[in-house]
Design an enzyme around this catalytic site. Structure first.
Site, short mmCIF file in Angstrom:
data_model
loop_
_atom_site.label_atom_id
_atom_site.label_comp_id
_atom_site.label_asym_id
_atom_site.label_seq_id
_atom_site.Cartn_x
_atom_site.Cartn_y
_atom_site.Cartn_z
N TYR A 207 5.91 2.89 -1.56
CA TYR A 207 6.49 1.46 -1.60
C TYR A 207 8.31 1.61 -0.59
O TYR A 207 8.13 0.44 0.36
CB TYR A 207 6.55 0.54 -2.57
CG TYR A 207 6.71 -0.78 -2.30
CD1 TYR A 207 5.87 -1.76 -1.92
CD2 TYR A 207 8.30 -1.43 -2.60
CE1 TYR A 207 6.53 -3.25 -1.24
CE2 TYR A 207 8.58 -2.94 -2.61
CZ TYR A 207 7.34 -4.01 -1.94
OH TYR A 207 8.48 -4.89 -1.37
N ALA A 208 8.80 2.32 -1.64
CA ALA A 208 10.36 2.16 -0.58
C ALA A 208 10.05 3.17 -0.12
O ALA A 208 10.76 2.64 1.73
CB ALA A 208 11.15 2.68 -2.07
N1 LIG Z 1 7.71 -11.15 -4.20
C1 LIG Z 1 8.78 -9.98 -4.24
O1 LIG Z 1 9.89 -10.01 -5.08
C2 LIG Z 1 8.98 -9.51 -3.18
C3 LIG Z 1 10.47 -8.48 -3.01
C4 LIG Z 1 10.45 -7.65 -1.80
C5 LIG Z 1 9.84 -7.97 -0.98
N2 LIG Z 1 8.53 -8.47 -1.07
C6 LIG Z 1 7.88 -8.28 0.66
O2 LIG Z 1 6.82 -9.37 0.80
C7 LIG Z 1 5.92 -10.14 1.48
C8 LIG Z 1 4.84 -11.15 0.53
O3 LIG Z 1 5.24 -10.41 -0.84
P1 LIG Z 1 4.70 -11.54 -1.73
O4 LIG Z 1 5.38 -11.60 -2.94
O5 LIG Z 1 4.87 -13.16 -0.99
O6 LIG Z 1 3.60 -10.83 -2.43
P2 LIG Z 1 1.48 -11.86 -2.10
O7 LIG Z 1 0.68 -10.63 -2.48
O8 LIG Z 1 1.35 -12.82 -2.76
O9 LIG Z 1 1.50 -11.79 -0.04
C9 LIG Z 1 1.72 -10.51 0.46
C10 LIG Z 1 0.25 -10.47 1.03
O10 LIG Z 1 -0.12 -9.91 2.24
C11 LIG Z 1 -1.90 -9.96 2.17
N3 LIG Z 1 -2.17 -9.03 2.87
C12 LIG Z 1 -2.35 -7.24 1.78
N4 LIG Z 1 -3.03 -6.11 3.00
C13 LIG Z 1 -3.11 -6.86 3.82
C14 LIG Z 1 -4.01 -6.79 5.39
N5 LIG Z 1 -4.39 -5.10 5.40
N6 LIG Z 1 -3.41 -7.69 6.32
C15 LIG Z 1 -3.35 -8.45 6.05
N7 LIG Z 1 -2.56 -8.84 4.97
C16 LIG Z 1 -2.57 -8.06 3.70
C17 LIG Z 1 -1.91 -10.38 0.81
O11 LIG Z 1 -3.55 -10.55 1.05
C18 LIG Z 1 -1.36 -11.12 0.08
O12 LIG Z 1 -1.83 -12.72 0.62
C19 LIG Z 1 5.28 -8.27 1.05
O13 LIG Z 1 5.86 -7.38 2.32
C20 LIG Z 1 6.33 -7.53 0.11
O14 LIG Z 1 6.64 -6.22 0.28
C21 LIG Z 1 8.68 -9.40 -1.92
#
Ligand SMILES: NC(=O)c1ccc[n+]([C@@H]2O[C@H](COP(=O)([O-])OP(=O)(O)OC[C@H]3O[C@@H](n4cnc5c(N)ncnc54)[C@H](O)[C@@H]3O)[C@@H](O)[C@H]2O)c1
Length: 250
Positions: A156-157
């Site tokens: 992930y990192a």
């Molecule tokens: N929540 C946190 O603390 C956090 C922190 C840093 C970064 N992020 C990043 O923010 C973004 C959103 O995260 P979140 O917390 O809302 O999580 P989340 O799981 O609610 O949302 C991620 C979405 O991406 C979709 N997804 C996964 N694989 C996919 C694919 N192949 N094609 C299309 N869509 C796909 C999932 O179905 C999901 O709805 C991510 O990129 C995550 O890495 C989140």
């Protein structure tokens, strides 16, 4: 005041969490939005958006499938006439110790989080170049450059650090076409995703690492994406906007 009237946005990963919130905040500020994801929820997000008076299209789209991405971009241009904003939000967040991590685990995370960002960017660029206007906002993560509360996230990192490198280098390539590309660097955001990989105690330790002593709300990331998607952010490109409640300060 941000006014995205007549702008068209495409948001990935918009069934829930940060993507859903981003789609809604863009629409609240006037944009028409194409809501995409691989799981149920896009129809609900699109219906809520239509209540605000903006147009919304729900499209199933896997960011790793180039043909599917290109088809959604084509349909967007056919139905809404233009494409001004891309929010690359889709991502996965699995934990594996390096010892247990398989090549398949590694590739899945890189494919979705990093190559997915590349695929969607490449698909929207021809239309943005032709318009001589575009705003691309990529959601990275504090984990891309700061190792904090959770380990077992080497893939992930790497993917999220890659998103920063991609954003900064590609921003230079697209600047001549009136296109900006920036990255948001969220800390711990209360979407359910961090809770799904961390024990309560571990999560609480992470929360205590933030200056504000709380997790962020998805809207707090969506607001930052919307700012970078606005015309007002015209002189910002290749930037990393850290939105982490002070998590990476210490
Ligand atoms: N929540 C946190 O603390 C956090 C922190 C840093 C970064 N992020 C990043 O923010 C973004 C959103 O995260 P979140 O917390 O809302 O999580 P989340 O799981 O609610 O949302 C991620 C979405 O991406 C979709 N997804 C996964 N694989 C996919 C694919 N192949 N094609 C299309 N869509 C796909 C999932 O179905 C999901 O709805 C991510 O990129 C995550 O890495 C989140």
């Amino acid at each position: 005041m941000i006014d995205l009237t007549d702008r068209v946005a495409l948001v990935t990963g918009a069934s829930g969490g940060i993507g859903e919130s981003t789609a809604k905040v863009l629409a609240e500020n006037g944009a028409d939005v194409v809501v995409t994801d691989v799981v149920d929820g896009i129809e609900e997000t699109a219906s809520t958006i239509e209540e605000t008076g903006s147009k919304a299209i729900a499209s199933e789209m896997d960011v790793t499938d180039e043909d599917e991405v290109e088809a959604v971009v084509e349909a967007t241009l056919d139905e809404l006439g233009r494409l001004d904003i891309l929010g690359n939000v889709a991502g996965i967040f699995p934990t594996h110790t390096l010892e247990e991590m398989t090549k398949n685990d590694w590739e899945q995370v890189i494919d979705i989080n990093l190559t997915g960002t590349y695929n969607c960017t490449q698909a929207v660029l021809p239309a943005m170049r032709e318009q001589n206007y575009g705003r691309i906002v990529n959601v990275s993560s504090a984990s891309g450059g700061h190792i904090g509360w959770s380990n077992d996230l080497a893939h992930y990192a790497a993917s999220k650090g890659g998103v920063i490198g991609f954003t900064r280098s590609a921003a230079l390539d697209v600047a001549q076409h009136g296109i900006t590309m920036n990255a948001i660097v969220p800390g711990l955001i209360d979407t359910g995703a961090p809770q799904s990989v961390a024990e309560e105690e571990e999560l609480e330790a992470g929360v205590q690492m933030t200056a504000f002593g709380r997790m962020g709300e998805p809207e707090e990331i969506a607001n930052a994406v919307t700012f970078l998607a606005a015309e007002e952010a015209s002189y910002i490109t290749g930037a990393k906007l850290v939105v982490d409640g002070g998590y990476t300060l210490v």
